[in-house]
Design an enzyme around this catalytic site. Structure first.
Site, PDB file in Angstrom:
ATOM      1  N   ASP A 138      44.685  46.111  48.701  1.00 33.23           N
ATOM      2  CA  ASP A 138      44.721  45.549  47.356  1.00 33.23           C
ATOM      3  C   ASP A 138      43.635  46.170  46.491  1.00 33.23           C
ATOM      4  O   ASP A 138      42.448  46.042  46.789  1.00 33.23           O
ATOM      5  CB  ASP A 138      44.560  44.028  47.425  1.00 33.23           C
ATOM      6  CG  ASP A 138      45.069  43.350  46.166  1.00 33.23           C
ATOM      7  OD1 ASP A 138      45.819  43.990  45.403  1.00 33.23           O
ATOM      8  OD2 ASP A 138      44.718  42.182  45.946  1.00 33.23           O
ATOM      9  N   HIS A 145      40.573  42.884  33.714  1.00 35.39           N
ATOM     10  CA  HIS A 145      40.372  41.818  34.704  1.00 35.39           C
ATOM     11  C   HIS A 145      38.959  41.917  35.297  1.00 35.39           C
ATOM     12  O   HIS A 145      38.243  40.922  35.395  1.00 35.39           O
ATOM     13  CB  HIS A 145      41.431  41.935  35.801  1.00 35.39           C
ATOM     14  CG  HIS A 145      41.224  41.004  36.956  1.00 35.39           C
ATOM     15  ND1 HIS A 145      41.373  39.633  36.849  1.00 35.39           N
ATOM     16  CD2 HIS A 145      40.872  41.242  38.245  1.00 35.39           C
ATOM     17  CE1 HIS A 145      41.123  39.068  38.029  1.00 35.39           C
ATOM     18  NE2 HIS A 145      40.818  40.021  38.887  1.00 35.39           N
ATOM     19  N   ARG A 154      28.249  37.611  36.086  1.00 35.29           N
ATOM     20  CA  ARG A 154      27.108  38.433  35.676  1.00 35.29           C
ATOM     21  C   ARG A 154      27.207  38.698  34.182  1.00 35.29           C
ATOM     22  O   ARG A 154      27.560  39.813  33.758  1.00 35.29           O
ATOM     23  CB  ARG A 154      27.107  39.792  36.407  1.00 35.29           C
ATOM     24  CG  ARG A 154      26.992  39.758  37.915  1.00 35.29           C
ATOM     25  CD  ARG A 154      27.152  41.170  38.478  1.00 35.29           C
ATOM     26  NE  ARG A 154      28.385  41.797  38.022  1.00 35.29           N
ATOM     27  CZ  ARG A 154      29.571  41.638  38.620  1.00 35.29           C
ATOM     28  NH1 ARG A 154      29.664  40.933  39.716  1.00 35.29           N
ATOM     29  NH2 ARG A 154      30.655  42.215  38.121  1.00 35.29           N
ATOM     30  N   GLU A 210      47.703  35.725  41.132  1.00 36.00           N
ATOM     31  CA  GLU A 210      47.259  37.005  40.580  1.00 36.00           C
ATOM     32  C   GLU A 210      48.493  37.831  40.273  1.00 36.00           C
ATOM     33  O   GLU A 210      49.278  38.139  41.173  1.00 36.00           O
ATOM     34  CB  GLU A 210      46.323  37.747  41.556  1.00 36.00           C
ATOM     35  CG  GLU A 210      44.963  37.072  41.683  1.00 36.00           C
ATOM     36  CD  GLU A 210      43.930  37.915  42.410  1.00 36.00           C
ATOM     37  OE1 GLU A 210      44.321  38.720  43.279  1.00 36.00           O
ATOM     38  OE2 GLU A 210      42.739  37.765  42.105  1.00 36.00           O
ATOM     39  N   GLU A 212      50.294  40.954  39.820  1.00 34.66           N
ATOM     40  CA  GLU A 212      50.043  42.330  40.234  1.00 34.66           C
ATOM     41  C   GLU A 212      51.344  43.115  40.343  1.00 34.66           C
ATOM     42  O   GLU A 212      52.433  42.546  40.378  1.00 34.66           O
ATOM     43  CB  GLU A 212      49.352  42.366  41.611  1.00 34.66           C
ATOM     44  CG  GLU A 212      48.023  41.625  41.669  1.00 34.66           C
ATOM     45  CD  GLU A 212      47.199  41.988  42.911  1.00 34.66           C
ATOM     46  OE1 GLU A 212      47.482  43.034  43.537  1.00 34.66           O
ATOM     47  OE2 GLU A 212      46.285  41.213  43.231  1.00 34.66           O
ATOM     48  N   ASP A 244      49.330  37.897  44.396  1.00 35.58           N
ATOM     49  CA  ASP A 244      48.317  37.823  45.450  1.00 35.58           C
ATOM     50  C   ASP A 244      47.549  36.507  45.281  1.00 35.58           C
ATOM     51  O   ASP A 244      46.461  36.467  44.718  1.00 35.58           O
ATOM     52  CB  ASP A 244      47.379  39.031  45.328  1.00 35.58           C
ATOM     53  CG  ASP A 244      46.431  39.113  46.500  1.00 35.58           C
ATOM     54  OD1 ASP A 244      46.852  38.819  47.620  1.00 35.58           O
ATOM     55  OD2 ASP A 244      45.251  39.480  46.282  1.00 35.58           O
ATOM     56  N   ARG A 248      39.940  30.465  44.835  1.00 29.47           N
ATOM     57  CA  ARG A 248      38.683  30.899  44.205  1.00 29.47           C
ATOM     58  C   ARG A 248      37.456  30.235  44.806  1.00 29.47           C
ATOM     59  O   ARG A 248      36.369  30.836  44.841  1.00 29.47           O
ATOM     60  CB  ARG A 248      38.741  30.596  42.701  1.00 29.47           C
ATOM     61  CG  ARG A 248      39.907  31.233  41.964  1.00 29.47           C
ATOM     62  CD  ARG A 248      39.880  32.730  42.031  1.00 29.47           C
ATOM     63  NE  ARG A 248      40.967  33.332  41.256  1.00 29.47           N
ATOM     64  CZ  ARG A 248      41.304  34.608  41.355  1.00 29.47           C
ATOM     65  NH1 ARG A 248      40.653  35.417  42.177  1.00 29.47           N
ATOM     66  NH2 ARG A 248      42.293  35.097  40.626  1.00 29.47           N
ATOM     67  N   GLN A 251      36.796  31.917  48.081  1.00 30.71           N
ATOM     68  CA  GLN A 251      36.341  33.274  47.770  1.00 30.71           C
ATOM     69  C   GLN A 251      34.875  33.300  47.350  1.00 30.71           C
ATOM     70  O   GLN A 251      34.095  34.148  47.799  1.00 30.71           O
ATOM     71  CB  GLN A 251      37.215  33.838  46.635  1.00 30.71           C
ATOM     72  CG  GLN A 251      36.946  35.293  46.268  1.00 30.71           C
ATOM     73  CD  GLN A 251      37.907  35.790  45.171  1.00 30.71           C
ATOM     74  OE1 GLN A 251      38.808  35.070  44.750  1.00 30.71           O
ATOM     75  NE2 GLN A 251      37.726  37.013  44.727  1.00 30.71           N
ATOM     76  N   TYR A 255      32.635  35.753  49.863  1.00 32.39           N
ATOM     77  CA  TYR A 255      32.902  37.161  49.530  1.00 32.39           C
ATOM     78  C   TYR A 255      31.708  38.082  49.655  1.00 32.39           C
ATOM     79  O   TYR A 255      31.885  39.302  49.686  1.00 32.39           O
ATOM     80  CB  TYR A 255      33.559  37.293  48.149  1.00 32.39           C
ATOM     81  CG  TYR A 255      32.600  37.347  46.982  1.00 32.39           C
ATOM     82  CD1 TYR A 255      31.997  36.201  46.502  1.00 32.39           C
ATOM     83  CD2 TYR A 255      32.322  38.560  46.351  1.00 32.39           C
ATOM     84  CE1 TYR A 255      31.140  36.261  45.429  1.00 32.39           C
ATOM     85  CE2 TYR A 255      31.457  38.625  45.282  1.00 32.39           C
ATOM     86  CZ  TYR A 255      30.875  37.477  44.822  1.00 32.39           C
ATOM     87  OH  TYR A 255      30.014  37.534  43.760  1.00 32.39           O
ATOM     88  N   LYS A 264      42.244  35.185  50.455  1.00 37.70           N
ATOM     89  CA  LYS A 264      43.365  36.005  50.010  1.00 37.70           C
ATOM     90  C   LYS A 264      44.453  36.149  51.064  1.00 37.70           C
ATOM     91  O   LYS A 264      45.562  36.556  50.735  1.00 37.70           O
ATOM     92  CB  LYS A 264      42.861  37.419  49.681  1.00 37.70           C
ATOM     93  CG  LYS A 264      41.747  37.478  48.678  1.00 37.70           C
ATOM     94  CD  LYS A 264      42.297  37.452  47.281  1.00 37.70           C
ATOM     95  CE  LYS A 264      41.220  37.785  46.267  1.00 37.70           C
ATOM     96  NZ  LYS A 264      41.802  37.932  44.937  1.00 37.70           N
ATOM     97  N   THR A 268      50.858  36.240  50.259  1.00 34.13           N
ATOM     98  CA  THR A 268      51.110  37.189  49.171  1.00 34.13           C
ATOM     99  C   THR A 268      52.622  37.200  48.979  1.00 34.13           C
ATOM    100  O   THR A 268      53.356  37.307  49.960  1.00 34.13           O
ATOM    101  CB  THR A 268      50.615  38.605  49.546  1.00 34.13           C
ATOM    102  OG1 THR A 268      49.217  38.547  49.822  1.00 34.13           O
ATOM    103  CG2 THR A 268      50.873  39.604  48.427  1.00 34.13           C
ATOM    104  N   THR A 370      44.927  42.339  39.971  1.00 34.70           N
ATOM    105  CA  THR A 370      45.383  41.511  38.853  1.00 34.70           C
ATOM    106  C   THR A 370      45.486  42.336  37.585  1.00 34.70           C
ATOM    107  O   THR A 370      44.530  43.006  37.196  1.00 34.70           O
ATOM    108  CB  THR A 370      44.384  40.366  38.645  1.00 34.70           C
ATOM    109  OG1 THR A 370      44.236  39.689  39.878  1.00 34.70           O
ATOM    110  CG2 THR A 370      44.870  39.398  37.580  1.00 34.70           C
ATOM    111  N   GLU A 384      40.923  33.482  34.638  1.00 32.45           N
ATOM    112  CA  GLU A 384      40.620  34.011  33.310  1.00 32.45           C
ATOM    113  C   GLU A 384      41.196  33.125  32.200  1.00 32.45           C
ATOM    114  O   GLU A 384      40.542  32.866  31.192  1.00 32.45           O
ATOM    115  CB  GLU A 384      41.184  35.428  33.163  1.00 32.45           C
ATOM    116  CG  GLU A 384      40.541  36.441  34.095  1.00 32.45           C
ATOM    117  CD  GLU A 384      41.460  37.619  34.352  1.00 32.45           C
ATOM    118  OE1 GLU A 384      41.432  38.569  33.568  1.00 32.45           O
ATOM    119  OE2 GLU A 384      42.214  37.587  35.343  1.00 32.45           O
TER     120      GLU A 384
HETATM  121 CA    CA Z   1      44.399  40.721  44.330  1.00 30.83          CA
END
Ligand code: CA
Length: 439
Positions: A138, A145, A154, A210, A212, A244, A248, A251, A255, A264, A268, A370, A384
């Site tokens: 992926d 995105h 950040r 997501e 995709e 996908d 969150r 994650q 992550y 994830k 899918t 995404t 988002e």
């Molecule tokens: Ca993805």
């Protein structure tokens, strides 16, 4: 694969009348492949091609006499319960099959009477994943995105400095790639509650989709070799819609430092239909890079890639909640964007994947990451669209959503259109979130 030929002629009409319906996804210019069988029949899965609202059974066609050798070879591969062999054939063989199908399904074809018994209505079949997927990788090819998500974590540096240089990806999980219509349970995982220092094991409360594009690899490359950029598209079979699903909250806790894992890998969803790269030739677009932007490293740069590396594929995500379903209300559109906004092209992703000598195999699946456009309403995930869950969406009827609830069904659709060419569609990729199983 980018050259236009007789199969793209917008004037072509099929003797299958539904192929000419306005806004039909599967006119004669499309001819996407899937693996199917008649629903409620104990029979083998085999390859089929879409025409209008019908599936043309390619195992049936393979038994007909009279095909020229390259077409017979491709039909034999397409008759299998997975399309890996077809995907791995040289482009000329796959192209010969497309030309033969286009001719046989054309108005006035002498083959109409022998093909008619091999048409099955699409609403009378069930599909399976079209290939045995060896590996699923992926990518993260949308700079919009990457920037929007980066800004949440950040604000001072939304886009990490490597993004413009290296196509970012992680190795995903192939076993849990399911075809559209296969529902799945809300995943359970380790989550760190706000303000806590010890995680809990709990069902995800921040389940997301997501939007995709999936890419099936065609002919592979030998271990230790690199596919040069200008040859990369010869190693692509075709594209599908891909959701996908992402947890969150799981994650966010897991992550660092190695990237996504269980957030994830639970599900899918792919569309059953794979639109070949050849069918997409009329909808190619320049790669979207701002003027004056530093070019990528030489192995990821080339004139053909700059001028036509992108594909103007419109993508939409729709939501149907359990309450909407009970009220027979229409699904609501969450977003619309285009694959043309991607920062990295398919060719760049594939070439980069092999730059270290990694071997790709026919039927491997690449995700685009995404696909979010430059505008906030073009975002390809709830993360988002709801600003990390802080600005819930209000649905018609008054329901709100920050993330997905049990019973929610997300439906991806996609299509290509361009003045002077046929409109071709991808069908849909849909699945419903079921409650987490009891602990
Ligand atoms: Ca993805």
């Amino acid at each position: 694969m980018r050259a236009l030929n007789a199969t793209h002629d917008p004037a072509l009409r099929s003797w299958v009348g539904s192929a000419q319906a306005p806004q039909a996804d599967f006119p004669l210019q499309n001819l996407p492949f899937a693996v199917f069988r008649r629903a409620r029949h104990d029979e083998a899965f085999r390859g089929g091609v879409a025409i209008g609202d019908q599936v043309l059974d390619l195992a049936g066609l393979a038994r007909l006499p009279g095909w020229p050798d390259p077409v017979r070879e491709a039909l034999a591969a397409a008759a299998q319960p997975a399309l890996n062999t077809l995907m791995g054939l040289p482009g000329a063989r796959r192209s010969a099959l497309r030309a033969a199908l286009s001719g046989a399904l054309r108005e006035g074809s002498a083959l109409e009477s022998s093909l008619r018994p091999h048409l099955i209505p699409q609403d009378a079949v069930e599909f399976t994943v079209p290939a045995v997927i060896g590996d699923f990788t992926d990518f993260y090819a949308s700079i919009h995105h990457a920037t929007a998500v980066g800004r949440m974590f950040r604000p001072e540096q939304p886009l990490l400095p490597n993004y413009r240089w290296v196509p970012i990806a992680y190795h995903g999980r192939a076993s849990s790639v399911r075809v559209s219509g296969v529902d799945f349970a809300r995943p359970r995982g380790q989550i760190l509650p706000r303000g806590a220092s010890v995680p809990v094991l709990a069902p995800s409360q921040r389940l997301d989709f997501e939007m995709e594009v999936g890419v099936y690899v065609g002919p592979g490359n030998a271990a230790g070799t690199t596919v040069p950029l200008e040859a990369a598209e010869e190693h692509v079979f075709g594209l599908c819609l891909l959701n996908d699903w992402s947890a969150r909250d799981i994650q966010a806790w897991e992550y660092q430092p190695l990237g996504p894992f269980l957030a994830k890998s639970f599900a899918t969803t792919v569309s059953p239909w794979v639109v070949t790269l050849e069918a997409l030739a009329p909808y190619r677009a320049p790669l979207a890079r701002p003027p004056g932007d530093a070019p990528p490293l030489a192995y990821l740069d080339g004139a053909a890639n700059r001028e036509g590396g992108a594909i103007d594929l419109t993508l939409e995500a729709w939501l149907e909640t359990a309450a909407q379903r009970a009220a027979a209300a229409a699904p609501v559109r969450l977003t619309r964007s285009s694959f043309a906004h991607a920062w990295w092209s398919i060719a760049q992703m594939l070439t980069h994947h092999t730059v270290n000598g990694c071997d790709l195999r026919p039927g491997d699946l690449l995700g685009s990451g995404t696909q979010s456009g430059p505008q906030p309403q073009e975002a390809g995930s709830l993360l988002e669209l709801t600003a990390g869950g802080r600005q819930p969406l209000t649905l018609p009827g008054g329901q709100t959503r920050s993330f997905l609830e049990d019973g929610d069904r997300v439906i991806l659709t996609g299509w290509c259109e361009r003045e002077g060419y046929a409109r071709i569609g991808f069908g849909s990729a849909a699945a419903t979130v079921l409650p987490a199983p009891p602990a």
